[in-house]
Design a protein around this motif. Structure first.
Motif, short mmCIF file in Angstrom:
data_model
loop_
_atom_site.label_atom_id
_atom_site.label_comp_id
_atom_site.label_asym_id
_atom_site.label_seq_id
_atom_site.Cartn_x
_atom_site.Cartn_y
_atom_site.Cartn_z
N ASN A 1 0.87 -1.17 0.00
CA ASN A 1 0.00 0.00 0.00
C ASN A 1 0.91 1.21 0.00
N LEU A 2 0.69 2.14 -0.92
CA LEU A 2 1.61 3.27 -1.09
C LEU A 2 0.98 4.60 -0.69
N VAL A 3 -0.22 4.56 -0.13
CA VAL A 3 -0.97 5.78 0.16
C VAL A 3 -0.23 6.70 1.13
N HIS A 4 0.55 6.11 2.03
CA HIS A 4 1.22 6.92 3.06
C HIS A 4 2.67 7.28 2.70
N ASP A 5 3.11 6.92 1.49
CA ASP A 5 4.47 7.30 1.07
C ASP A 5 4.59 8.81 1.00
N MET B 1 -5.44 8.04 -5.63
CA MET B 1 -5.18 8.16 -7.06
C MET B 1 -3.69 8.21 -7.35
N VAL B 2 -2.98 9.03 -6.58
CA VAL B 2 -1.52 9.17 -6.78
C VAL B 2 -0.83 7.84 -6.50
N ALA B 3 -1.24 7.17 -5.42
CA ALA B 3 -0.62 5.90 -5.05
C ALA B 3 -0.84 4.86 -6.14
N GLU C 1 2.89 14.28 -0.84
CA GLU C 1 3.29 15.59 -1.36
C GLU C 1 2.63 15.88 -2.70
N ARG C 2 2.59 14.88 -3.58
CA ARG C 2 2.00 15.10 -4.91
C ARG C 2 0.49 15.31 -4.79
N ALA C 3 -0.15 14.58 -3.89
CA ALA C 3 -1.59 14.75 -3.70
C ALA C 3 -1.92 16.15 -3.23
N ALA D 1 -9.50 5.30 -6.77
CA ALA D 1 -8.40 4.41 -7.16
C ALA D 1 -8.83 3.51 -8.30
N LEU D 2 -10.06 3.02 -8.25
CA LEU D 2 -10.54 2.14 -9.31
C LEU D 2 -10.75 2.90 -10.62
N PHE D 3 -11.26 4.11 -10.54
CA PHE D 3 -11.39 4.95 -11.73
C PHE D 3 -10.01 5.25 -12.33
N THR D 4 -9.02 5.49 -11.46
CA THR D 4 -7.66 5.77 -11.94
C THR D 4 -7.06 4.55 -12.62
#
Length: 206
Positions: free
Chosen positions: A97-101, A117-119, A106-108, A140-143
């Motif tokens: 899971n990359l949501v907390h990177d 979405m960014v993750a 920062e990008r979000a 996330a699914l739409f992305t």
């Protein structure tokens, strides 16, 4: 009064026995049956027998990818926490899971879009992530749908079960015609616990 059952294996055995009894005449192909019953066992909600939808190649694709030691992208830490670690280790499967990177956060903030979405955009750069399990974020699914259409992602299996009132049902409907095997829940229901149950059912099957 009858003494309550304490043995976890007996509790699980009896639970699946009750599920089979209450499903009555509803029958499924063996592998689908295992997934449906595992989801019902997790949620105590028999509606999943009617709203789980399986692409014709979903079972085959999921088993193959996992046996080959693919990685899984999960959109929540809850999914990671609930997946059977012993089975993951046995097949050399990693789940991310990359949501907390930091770079995702920062990008979000900079772009004004969700971290989910960014993750997801970051996750598709790892070619070994071949299964995407989305249990929380319709965005996330739409992305993922957009990235597949742009030729930037081609997962072996999508477990698309986000829960909610805004975009959840639509996001799941949107992946039906992508030519990618999927397992979805129709409508609003779903969640991280459902995604976890589906992954664990696959791990027990292989």
């Amino acid at each position: 009064m009858e003494e309550y059952v304490k043995d976890p294996k007996e509790i699980e055995r009896r639970s699946f026995e009750i599920i089979t009894e209450e499903l009555g005449e509803k029958k499924f192909e063996e592998s689908i049956d295992k997934i449906v019953k595992r989801v019902i066992h997790t949620t105590a909600d028999f509606e999943y027998a009617d709203i789980l939808e399986f692409h014709p190649k979903a079972i085959e694709a999921g088993k193959k990818a996992l046996k080959e030691g693919c990685s899984i992208y999960a959109d929540t830490q809850m999914i990671i926490g609930g997946v059977n670690k012993k089975s993951l280790s046995k097949y050399g499967i990693q789940i991310f899971n990359l949501v907390h990177d930091k770079d995702v956060t920062e990008r979000a903030l900079k772009t004004g879009i969700t971290r989910s979405m960014v993750a997801l955009e970051k996750a598709v750069s790892d070619e070994n992530i071949r299964i995407f399990a989305i249990g929380n974020a319709p965005t996330a699914l739409f992305t993922l749908k957009r990235l597949i259409e742009e030729g930037k992602a081609k997962p072996d299996l999508i477990i698309g079960v986000p829960v909610g009132f805004v975009g959840a049902a639509e996001s799941k409907e949107s992946i039906r015609d992508l030519g990618v095997p999927y397992i979805i829940t129709r409508g609003r229901k779903g969640g991280s616990t459902v995604a976890t149950a589906i992954i664990n059912a696959f791990l027990y099957m292989i």
